[in-house]
Design a protein around this motif. Sequence first.
Motif, mmCIF file in Angstrom:
data_model
loop_
_atom_site.group_PDB
_atom_site.id
_atom_site.type_symbol
_atom_site.label_atom_id
_atom_site.label_comp_id
_atom_site.label_asym_id
_atom_site.label_seq_id
_atom_site.Cartn_x
_atom_site.Cartn_y
_atom_site.Cartn_z
ATOM 1 N N SER A 3 -41.394 -51.232 52.188
ATOM 2 C CA SER A 3 -42.552 -52.070 51.899
ATOM 3 C C SER A 3 -42.435 -52.768 50.544
ATOM 4 N N LYS A 4 -41.521 -52.275 49.686
ATOM 5 C CA LYS A 4 -41.346 -52.863 48.353
ATOM 6 C C LYS A 4 -40.056 -53.669 48.242
ATOM 7 N N LEU A 5 -39.341 -53.804 49.357
ATOM 8 C CA LEU A 5 -38.092 -54.563 49.358
ATOM 9 C C LEU A 5 -38.263 -55.849 50.150
ATOM 10 N N VAL A 6 -37.620 -56.908 49.685
ATOM 11 C CA VAL A 6 -37.676 -58.185 50.395
ATOM 12 C C VAL A 6 -36.656 -58.153 51.525
ATOM 13 N N LEU A 7 -37.129 -58.415 52.755
ATOM 14 C CA LEU A 7 -36.253 -58.480 53.920
ATOM 15 C C LEU A 7 -35.991 -59.945 54.253
ATOM 16 N N PHE A 8 -34.841 -60.204 54.877
ATOM 17 C CA PHE A 8 -34.417 -61.582 55.103
ATOM 18 C C PHE A 8 -33.866 -61.742 56.515
ATOM 19 N N GLN A 19 -44.743 -55.463 56.720
ATOM 20 C CA GLN A 19 -46.156 -55.091 56.746
ATOM 21 C C GLN A 19 -46.672 -55.118 58.184
ATOM 22 N N ASP A 20 -46.811 -53.951 58.780
ATOM 23 C CA ASP A 20 -47.373 -53.806 60.135
ATOM 24 C C ASP A 20 -46.691 -54.718 61.149
ATOM 25 N N GLY A 21 -45.372 -54.714 61.161
ATOM 26 C CA GLY A 21 -44.641 -55.504 62.143
ATOM 27 C C GLY A 21 -44.493 -56.970 61.798
ATOM 28 N N HIS A 22 -44.959 -57.376 60.619
ATOM 29 C CA HIS A 22 -44.824 -58.763 60.155
ATOM 30 C C HIS A 22 -44.053 -58.787 58.838
ATOM 31 N N LEU A 23 -43.707 -59.975 58.410
ATOM 32 C CA LEU A 23 -43.169 -60.174 57.068
ATOM 33 C C LEU A 23 -44.209 -60.916 56.247
ATOM 34 N N LEU A 24 -44.524 -60.380 55.078
ATOM 35 C CA LEU A 24 -45.453 -61.030 54.164
ATOM 36 C C LEU A 24 -44.630 -61.685 53.064
ATOM 37 N N ASN A 25 -44.617 -63.026 53.037
ATOM 38 C CA ASN A 25 -43.763 -63.709 52.063
ATOM 39 C C ASN A 25 -44.440 -63.862 50.708
#
Length: 293
Positions: A3-8, A19-25
């Motif tokens: 939750s504290k790492l940026v996914l790409f 975040q709950d199956g989404h990406l929060l940019n």
Amino acid sequence: MLSKLVLFNPETQASGFWQDGHLLNAEGEKITLKASDKLLIAHPSHLFYAVQWDLYQKYLFDKEIKQPFKQVFRELYVPTKDELETSNRSERYQGHQVQPQKTVALLRGRGWTVNYEEGLQRVYHKEGFRATIYAAADWYTPSDVEAPTLEYVVFYNLKDGKEVPMKEINPVIFSEVMRDVDLVVSVAHVGGVDPEASHSTMQMRGALARESARLFKLTNVEVKERYILVKTEHGDYSLHLGSGMISKGGLQINVVAVQSQHRGRVFLPFVDDDPKTAEIISKMKLLSEGKIY
């Protein structure tokens, strides 16, 4: 931790925090994911080429997110124009003298091996090439006569042994190889730590200083390539991003940092905080407030 790492997502160039199956940019937008999407833990090069890197740097400071390791503020190295167009070799660290035993110890812990004829090597089997650091040195015995001098870094194809052009190297791998060489130049330099050599580290400290100054609302601070300039009623000061030394009118001001007190008192957006970075940001704040003069 995720939750504290940026996914790409390399296919769509979308990025964000899980975040709950989404990406929060970084702009607060939720990005819907498909079951077939494959996500990577982002490297700064992913965010840099997607023109998102600075957005996440600001986001981490604004939300005071402390990452489990140095991700968004990890040092990034990109090929220069000369490396991409006119040469298959990188000579950016040419001429730096290093301590052989310390160099080998540092690089062996990061996946490098010692080849007697060709120097230090790191093999990337999946990508099909090896990185080689050339230096005039005997890596097996300490040289008491003359410290080895770095010459250049080159990538070879594992199949035919030919040099691989820099433009064909994965940007993440290129950055990590140069980061290893920069670490050697900074830590194993014959004169001790060479703050002038670690350019990318100073760039990261500059970015941290800019965001810190913005959050602290320091209007008398300007961050340059190698220095932080602070204008106060007592005069103009410069703070070096490598060594942390303060000077005024060409004269150095001796301000001794108590490292155990600095650690944890200045917010840094990653767990493995660098005490030198915390020291520099602390000095910047104290200078701008007129508490050091």
